[in-house]
Design an enzyme around this catalytic site. Structure first.
Site, PDB file in Angstrom:
ATOM      1  N   HIS A 185       0.807  -1.249   0.237  1.00 28.91           N
ATOM      2  CA  HIS A 185      -0.022   0.043  -0.120  1.00 28.91           C
ATOM      3  C   HIS A 185       0.913   1.090  -0.047  1.00 28.91           C
ATOM      4  O   HIS A 185       1.851   1.521   0.943  1.00 28.91           O
ATOM      5  CB  HIS A 185      -0.989  -0.030   1.174  1.00 28.91           C
ATOM      6  CG  HIS A 185      -1.827   1.200   1.285  1.00 28.91           C
ATOM      7  ND1 HIS A 185      -3.007   1.060   0.586  1.00 28.91           N
ATOM      8  CD2 HIS A 185      -1.730   2.504   1.862  1.00 28.91           C
ATOM      9  CE1 HIS A 185      -3.682   2.311   0.780  1.00 28.91           C
ATOM     10  NE2 HIS A 185      -3.054   3.220   1.621  1.00 28.91           N
ATOM     11  N   ASP A 244       1.326   5.308  -0.359  1.00 30.59           N
ATOM     12  CA  ASP A 244       0.644   6.544  -0.092  1.00 30.59           C
ATOM     13  C   ASP A 244       1.449   7.624  -0.620  1.00 30.59           C
ATOM     14  O   ASP A 244       2.365   8.106  -0.324  1.00 30.59           O
ATOM     15  CB  ASP A 244       0.570   6.908   1.502  1.00 30.59           C
ATOM     16  CG  ASP A 244      -0.613   6.085   2.073  1.00 30.59           C
ATOM     17  OD1 ASP A 244      -1.740   5.913   1.489  1.00 30.59           O
ATOM     18  OD2 ASP A 244      -0.199   5.536   3.218  1.00 30.59           O
ATOM     19  N   HIS A 259      -2.773   4.703  -3.210  1.00 28.99           N
ATOM     20  CA  HIS A 259      -3.450   5.412  -2.576  1.00 28.99           C
ATOM     21  C   HIS A 259      -2.970   7.090  -2.869  1.00 28.99           C
ATOM     22  O   HIS A 259      -2.033   7.661  -2.105  1.00 28.99           O
ATOM     23  CB  HIS A 259      -3.568   5.252  -1.039  1.00 28.99           C
ATOM     24  CG  HIS A 259      -4.360   6.274  -0.262  1.00 28.99           C
ATOM     25  ND1 HIS A 259      -4.561   6.143   1.061  1.00 28.99           N
ATOM     26  CD2 HIS A 259      -5.474   7.071  -0.669  1.00 28.99           C
ATOM     27  CE1 HIS A 259      -5.451   7.002   1.271  1.00 28.99           C
ATOM     28  NE2 HIS A 259      -5.875   7.713   0.343  1.00 28.99           N
ATOM     29  N   GLY A 272       0.978   6.628  11.734  1.00 29.29           N
ATOM     30  CA  GLY A 272       0.922   6.546  13.412  1.00 29.29           C
ATOM     31  C   GLY A 272      -0.069   7.106  14.219  1.00 29.29           C
ATOM     32  O   GLY A 272       0.041   7.385  15.426  1.00 29.29           O
ATOM     33  N   ASP A 308      -7.687   2.217   6.355  1.00 30.90           N
ATOM     34  CA  ASP A 308      -6.543   2.707   6.108  1.00 30.90           C
ATOM     35  C   ASP A 308      -6.375   3.555   7.545  1.00 30.90           C
ATOM     36  O   ASP A 308      -7.192   4.746   7.471  1.00 30.90           O
ATOM     37  CB  ASP A 308      -6.220   3.332   4.935  1.00 30.90           C
ATOM     38  CG  ASP A 308      -4.822   3.565   4.561  1.00 30.90           C
ATOM     39  OD1 ASP A 308      -3.893   3.603   5.752  1.00 30.90           O
ATOM     40  OD2 ASP A 308      -4.493   4.325   3.703  1.00 30.90           O
ATOM     41  N   GLY A 309      -5.553   3.374   8.423  1.00 35.12           N
ATOM     42  CA  GLY A 309      -5.411   4.280   9.418  1.00 35.12           C
ATOM     43  C   GLY A 309      -5.534   3.488  10.908  1.00 35.12           C
ATOM     44  O   GLY A 309      -6.679   2.931  11.160  1.00 35.12           O
ATOM     45  N   GLY A 310      -4.500   3.603  11.760  1.00 32.29           N
ATOM     46  CA  GLY A 310      -4.763   2.916  13.059  1.00 32.29           C
ATOM     47  C   GLY A 310      -4.964   1.562  13.148  1.00 32.29           C
ATOM     48  O   GLY A 310      -5.574   0.954  14.061  1.00 32.29           O
ATOM     49  N   GLY A 352       0.597   0.166   8.732  1.00 33.18           N
ATOM     50  CA  GLY A 352       2.083   0.801   8.411  1.00 33.18           C
ATOM     51  C   GLY A 352       2.706   0.656   9.667  1.00 33.18           C
ATOM     52  O   GLY A 352       3.393  -0.305   9.922  1.00 33.18           O
TER      53      GLY A 352
HETATM   54 ZN    ZN Z   1      -3.310   4.826   2.179  1.00 36.46          ZN
END
Ligand code: ZN
Length: 208
Positions: free
Chosen positions: A25, A27, A58, A137, A167-169, A189
């Site tokens: 993935h 970014d 993304h 993060g 996506d995220g956390g 990530g």
């Molecule tokens: Zn992303």
């Protein structure tokens, strides 16, 4: 890969190649759509030959429709554009598919899933942001679980097979409730790259 070691990208790419992870993935940030800049197409191009798994790109940028050819030339499997960044989303989604890629549309935390009612049938994937895009993060926004459930219901109701990515956390605490709500793909990530044993962390996530 936002949380990878950019001075030793090859090593981290090899780690992902050798792991149980399914996709890369990536970014891309422009400092306009989001308050940060990550990396651009020369880096993506350099990664092309090294990534042995599909590249999920993304784009956290304004006017992503201008770069469809660049993303396709970098070997992307999936191109995600933000709903909030596309004035003519249907046209952009069609152009992504014509360029030979799968089309994904991303929603920021404040954008309701009901706005996808008239485009979801054309999408291969919806990417729900569970943090505000721009930095790795960050703390998980719990409401993303309800959004996942709502989106899954829309997909089922229409008899579609659209994938849901979050996506995220994402970590071992948040992942189970997301999977339970209907998520198909989880982006991890910093939770992976900052862990003492990334291969083991990926294994633990995959085992959920
Ligand atoms: Zn992303």
């Amino acid at each position: 890969m936002l949380s990878a070691d950019f001075l030793n990208l090859q090593k981290d790419i090899e780690m992902v190649n050798n792991s149980e992870a399914d996709w890369f993935h990536l970014d891309i940030m422009d400092g306009v759509f989001v308050p940060n800049i990550s990396f651009g197409f020369p880096v993506l191009e350099a990664m092309k030959g090294m990534c042995k798994k599909p590249m999920d790109v993304h784009l956290m940028i304004v006017e992503p429709q201008k770069f469809i050819k660049e993303v396709a030339d970098c070997g992307a499997y999936m191109m995600n554009v933000h709903y909030e960044a596309c004035m003519h989303l249907h046209r952009t989604v069609s152009a992504i598919k014509e360029a030979g890629m799968k089309a994904g549309v991303t929603l920021n935390p404040h954008t309701p899933v009901c706005l996808l009612e008239d485009i979801i049938q054309d999408l291969d994937m919806v990417l729900l942001m569970s943090v505000n895009p721009g930095y790795g993060g960050q703390k998980f926004i719990e409401h993303a679980v309800d959004k996942t459930r709502c989106l899954k219901e829309m997909i089922r109701r229409k008899g579609l097979e659209t994938l849901i990515e979050i996506d995220g956390g994402v970590n071992l605490q948040t992942a189970p409730e997301l999977l339970d709500a209907g998520a198909d793909i989880l982006v991890a990530g910093s939770f992976v790259f900052k862990s003492p044993d990334p291969l083991r962390t990926i294994h633990e996530l995959k085992a959920l």
